[in-house]
Design a protein around this motif. Structure first.
Motif, PDB file in Angstrom:
ATOM      1  N   GLY A  98       0.697  -1.185   0.074  1.00 21.15           N
ATOM      2  CA  GLY A  98       0.238  -0.390   0.296  1.00 21.15           C
ATOM      3  C   GLY A  98       0.513   1.236  -0.040  1.00 21.15           C
ATOM      4  N   HIS A  99       1.974   0.747  -0.037  1.00 24.97           N
ATOM      5  CA  HIS A  99       3.016   2.849  -0.029  1.00 24.97           C
ATOM      6  C   HIS A  99       2.922   2.794  -1.326  1.00 24.97           C
ATOM      7  N   ALA A 100       2.168   3.116  -1.804  1.00 28.15           N
ATOM      8  CA  ALA A 100       2.119   3.651  -3.574  1.00 28.15           C
ATOM      9  C   ALA A 100       0.124   4.354  -3.718  1.00 28.15           C
ATOM     10  N   ALA A 101      -0.075   4.764  -4.330  1.00 28.32           N
ATOM     11  CA  ALA A 101      -0.793   5.985  -4.154  1.00 28.32           C
ATOM     12  C   ALA A 101      -2.302   4.437  -5.057  1.00 28.32           C
ATOM     13  N   TYR A 102      -1.939   3.647  -5.431  1.00 33.60           N
ATOM     14  CA  TYR A 102      -2.914   2.220  -5.804  1.00 33.60           C
ATOM     15  C   TYR A 102      -2.613   1.171  -5.715  1.00 33.60           C
TER      16      TYR A 102
ATOM     17  N   SER B 229     -18.630   2.327  19.133  1.00 32.45           N
ATOM     18  CA  SER B 229     -17.541   3.816  19.106  1.00 32.45           C
ATOM     19  C   SER B 229     -16.211   3.796  19.226  1.00 32.45           C
ATOM     20  N   LEU B 230     -15.305   2.871  18.649  1.00 28.58           N
ATOM     21  CA  LEU B 230     -14.132   3.084  19.258  1.00 28.58           C
ATOM     22  C   LEU B 230     -13.082   3.470  17.964  1.00 28.58           C
ATOM     23  N   ARG B 231     -11.979   3.951  17.931  1.00 29.92           N
ATOM     24  CA  ARG B 231     -11.442   4.431  16.828  1.00 29.92           C
ATOM     25  C   ARG B 231      -9.780   4.098  17.638  1.00 29.92           C
ATOM     26  N   PRO B 232      -9.714   3.576  16.757  1.00 29.99           N
ATOM     27  CA  PRO B 232      -7.940   2.666  17.134  1.00 29.99           C
ATOM     28  C   PRO B 232      -6.859   3.973  16.007  1.00 29.99           C
ATOM     29  N   GLU B 233      -7.471   4.875  15.696  1.00 32.59           N
ATOM     30  CA  GLU B 233      -6.650   6.052  15.317  1.00 32.59           C
ATOM     31  C   GLU B 233      -5.682   6.419  16.584  1.00 32.59           C
ATOM     32  N   ARG B 234      -6.508   6.658  17.327  1.00 33.96           N
ATOM     33  CA  ARG B 234      -6.786   7.401  18.981  1.00 33.96           C
ATOM     34  C   ARG B 234      -5.075   6.627  18.940  1.00 33.96           C
ATOM     35  N   THR B 235      -4.476   6.141  18.439  1.00 33.55           N
ATOM     36  CA  THR B 235      -2.829   5.048  18.661  1.00 33.55           C
ATOM     37  C   THR B 235      -2.173   5.717  17.565  1.00 33.55           C
ATOM     38  N   VAL B 236      -2.532   7.335  16.726  1.00 30.41           N
ATOM     39  CA  VAL B 236      -1.553   7.069  16.127  1.00 30.41           C
ATOM     40  C   VAL B 236      -0.674   8.508  16.725  1.00 30.41           C
ATOM     41  N   THR B 237       0.341   8.405  15.936  1.00 28.06           N
ATOM     42  CA  THR B 237       1.088   9.573  16.639  1.00 28.06           C
ATOM     43  C   THR B 237       1.679  10.039  15.452  1.00 28.06           C
ATOM     44  N   HIS B 238       2.040   9.479  14.482  1.00 30.31           N
ATOM     45  CA  HIS B 238       2.577  10.485  12.824  1.00 30.31           C
ATOM     46  C   HIS B 238       1.274   9.918  12.360  1.00 30.31           C
ATOM     47  N   ARG B 239       1.324  11.490  10.953  1.00 33.60           N
ATOM     48  CA  ARG B 239       1.333  10.795   9.632  1.00 33.60           C
ATOM     49  C   ARG B 239       1.610  11.685   8.734  1.00 33.60           C
ATOM     50  N   PHE B 240       2.470  10.953   7.659  1.00 37.94           N
ATOM     51  CA  PHE B 240       3.283  11.452   6.619  1.00 37.94           C
ATOM     52  C   PHE B 240       2.646  11.045   5.408  1.00 37.94           C
ATOM     53  N   PRO B 241       2.685  12.336   4.783  1.00 37.67           N
ATOM     54  CA  PRO B 241       2.752  11.794   3.423  1.00 37.67           C
ATOM     55  C   PRO B 241       3.648  10.821   2.097  1.00 37.67           C
ATOM     56  N   LEU B 242       3.326  10.073   1.250  1.00 37.95           N
ATOM     57  CA  LEU B 242       3.708   9.566   0.480  1.00 37.95           C
ATOM     58  C   LEU B 242       5.290   9.823   0.251  1.00 37.95           C
ATOM     59  N   GLU B 243       5.554  10.831  -0.047  1.00 33.58           N
ATOM     60  CA  GLU B 243       6.990  11.816  -0.165  1.00 33.58           C
ATOM     61  C   GLU B 243       8.305  11.268   1.014  1.00 33.58           C
TER      62      GLU B 243
ATOM     63  N   LYS C  87       1.925   4.599  16.456  1.00 38.46           N
ATOM     64  CA  LYS C  87       1.307   4.435  15.083  1.00 38.46           C
ATOM     65  C   LYS C  87       1.767   5.646  13.959  1.00 38.46           C
ATOM     66  N   VAL C  88       2.357   5.058  13.540  1.00 38.84           N
ATOM     67  CA  VAL C  88       2.572   6.070  12.407  1.00 38.84           C
ATOM     68  C   VAL C  88       2.571   5.277  11.061  1.00 38.84           C
ATOM     69  N   VAL C  89       1.739   6.058  10.258  1.00 38.77           N
ATOM     70  CA  VAL C  89       0.632   5.751   9.103  1.00 38.77           C
ATOM     71  C   VAL C  89       0.829   7.198   7.601  1.00 38.77           C
ATOM     72  N   ILE C  90       1.589   6.324   6.751  1.00 39.03           N
ATOM     73  CA  ILE C  90       1.827   6.845   5.624  1.00 39.03           C
ATOM     74  C   ILE C  90       0.557   6.975   4.763  1.00 39.03           C
ATOM     75  N   CYS C  91      -0.449   8.315   5.009  1.00 40.60           N
ATOM     76  CA  CYS C  91      -1.748   8.873   4.758  1.00 40.60           C
ATOM     77  C   CYS C  91      -1.808   9.331   2.896  1.00 40.60           C
ATOM     78  N   PHE C  92      -2.936   9.034   2.431  1.00 34.36           N
ATOM     79  CA  PHE C  92      -3.063  10.427   1.054  1.00 34.36           C
ATOM     80  C   PHE C  92      -4.176  11.000   1.224  1.00 34.36           C
ATOM     81  N   ASP C  93      -4.936  11.947   0.757  1.00 29.94           N
ATOM     82  CA  ASP C  93      -5.637  13.024   0.183  1.00 29.94           C
ATOM     83  C   ASP C  93      -6.282  13.185   1.329  1.00 29.94           C
ATOM     84  N   GLU C  94      -7.193  13.410   2.107  1.00 32.60           N
ATOM     85  CA  GLU C  94      -8.755  13.658   3.509  1.00 32.60           C
ATOM     86  C   GLU C  94      -7.584  12.774   4.724  1.00 32.60           C
ATOM     87  N   GLU C  95      -6.837  11.952   4.166  1.00 39.44           N
ATOM     88  CA  GLU C  95      -6.267  11.430   5.472  1.00 39.44           C
ATOM     89  C   GLU C  95      -5.143  11.588   6.330  1.00 39.44           C
TER      90      GLU C  95
END
Ligand SMILES: [Zn+2]
Ligand SMILES: [Zn+2]
Length: 355
Positions: free
Chosen positions: A125-129, A314-328, A344-352
């Motif tokens: 998943g580390h790509a646009a598609y 109504s539980l949200r796993p993303e509460r454990t996210v501390t860092h979001r980065f664009p793919l670049e 948790k560290v997440v590579i995010c796209f668009d609105e995420e």
């Protein structure tokens, strides 16, 4: 949209970007627009630092990222459940589909040479598609974000499975050793299943701080002094220990602490990967009537159950996210994840990316 950039992990703690064609879905496949693709401890341990994995963990030089969530763009011929626009979590292994394990939904345990995990043996998943098999998709409820979904694809699914196998309920006090993203997931889910007391144990300062801030634990014990940790957990449980313990670290000392602090007749699970552990079996396991579980990822059915329960609760796993980065900025994302202090560290796209 015919070209895209993918992230590859050549080893030596390096991140490489390569341009590649956007794939076309064939029979039974869908093309997903990626929205969130999180980094797992396994990516760090078995691929990013060095390629140490064998068999199911052998990295085949594909686009990385096995915790993925996105939206269906196009479907190939023969798809029967999903349609363009659907929001989906990707169960991260494609199995042969016909062996006993696959038929139980545990594609993780498929031993066919056809088995391929996204981000390990086929593009992740580390790509646009992402090109995905329809039979590896789980619908994402609207109350959950794509980032929530990505976290369910591996880490939350793994702890969910272990807690289910141990039958955690309101009768249990639960000890979690190792408070990285998987340990935080274990606490959130154990509490939702009714656990009356949830105790965390961790050695890294950054993670102790984060666990306390999130308020998922009744008590977070600093394990840099091992004997004190055992005494503290004993004091918190009237000298009995916890009915259930789960090690999410893979470290020998933490596995031992989990076992030692499991109450007589209790259950203990190891989900943290790698390493070794050495202990005296009679006094620690047999004479104390402890059931010890090894548990590896989950089944696709249990993953579908998990997202359904998160929706209901109504539980949200993303509460454990501390860092979001664009793919670049994938190189920085891996550097932070490797530091062992983050959530948790997440590579995010668009609105995420906004969270
Ligand atoms: Zn994983
Ligand atoms: Zn199979």
């Amino acid at each position: 949209m015919d070209r895209m950039t993918g992230v590859y992990l050549p080893g030596g703690s390096r991140v490489e970007f390569r341009e590649t064609a956007v794939p076309e879905p064939k029979h039974g496949q869908v093309l997903l627009k990626m929205k969130a693709s999180s980094i797992c401890g396994s990516d760090i341990r078995a691929i990013y630092r060095e390629h140490v994995g064998e068999g199911a963990e052998a990295y085949q030089g594909v686009i990385a990222g096995h915790e993925t969530c996105g939206q269906v763009v196009t479907v190939g011929p023969g798809c029967r459940r999903f349609h363009p626009g659907d929001r989906v979590v990707v169960y991260h292994i494609c199995g042969c589909g016909v062996c006993e394990d696959c038929r139980h939904g545990y594609m993780i345990s498929c031993r066919s040479p056809l088995r391929a995990a996204y981000g390990w043996q086929r593009d992740g998943g580390h790509a646009a598609y992402l090109l995905a098999e329809e039979n590896t998709l789980v619908p994402l409820p609207h109350s959950l974000s794509y980032t929530d979904g990505a976290l369910c694809a591996c880490g939350f699914g793994t702890t969910w499975e272990a807690l289910q196998r141990m039958g955690v309920s309101g009768s249990d006090r639960v000890l979690v050793t190792g408070l990285g993203p998987v340990g935080l997931a274990a606490a959130m889910l154990a509490r939702a299943l009714g656990a009356s007391v949830v105790i965390g144990a961790e050695v890294a300062d950054g993670r102790i701080r984060l666990a306390r801030e999130l308020g998922l634990f009744d008590e977070v014990v600093n394990t840099s002094a091992a004997e004190d940790a055992e005494r503290t957990i004993g004091a918190l449980t009237g000298g009995r220990g916890c009915e259930v313990s789960i090690d999410c670290s893979g470290a020998a000392a933490a596995r031992l602490l989990a076992l030692r602090c499991t109450a007589q007749w209790g259950r203990c699970a190891f989900v943290g990967e790698g390493g070794r552990v050495d202990f005296e079996v009679s006094p620690l396991l047999i004479h104390r009537q402890i059931t010890l579980y090894g548990s590896w990822v989950t089944s696709i059915k249990h993953m579908e159950d998990l997202v359904d329960r998160l929706d209901r609760w109504s539980l949200r796993p993303e509460r454990t996210v501390t860092h979001r980065f664009p793919l670049e900025e994938a190189a920085e994302a891996y550097r932070v994840a490797d530091g062992g202090q983050a959530g948790k560290v997440v590579i995010c796209f668009d609105e995420e990316l906004e969270g």
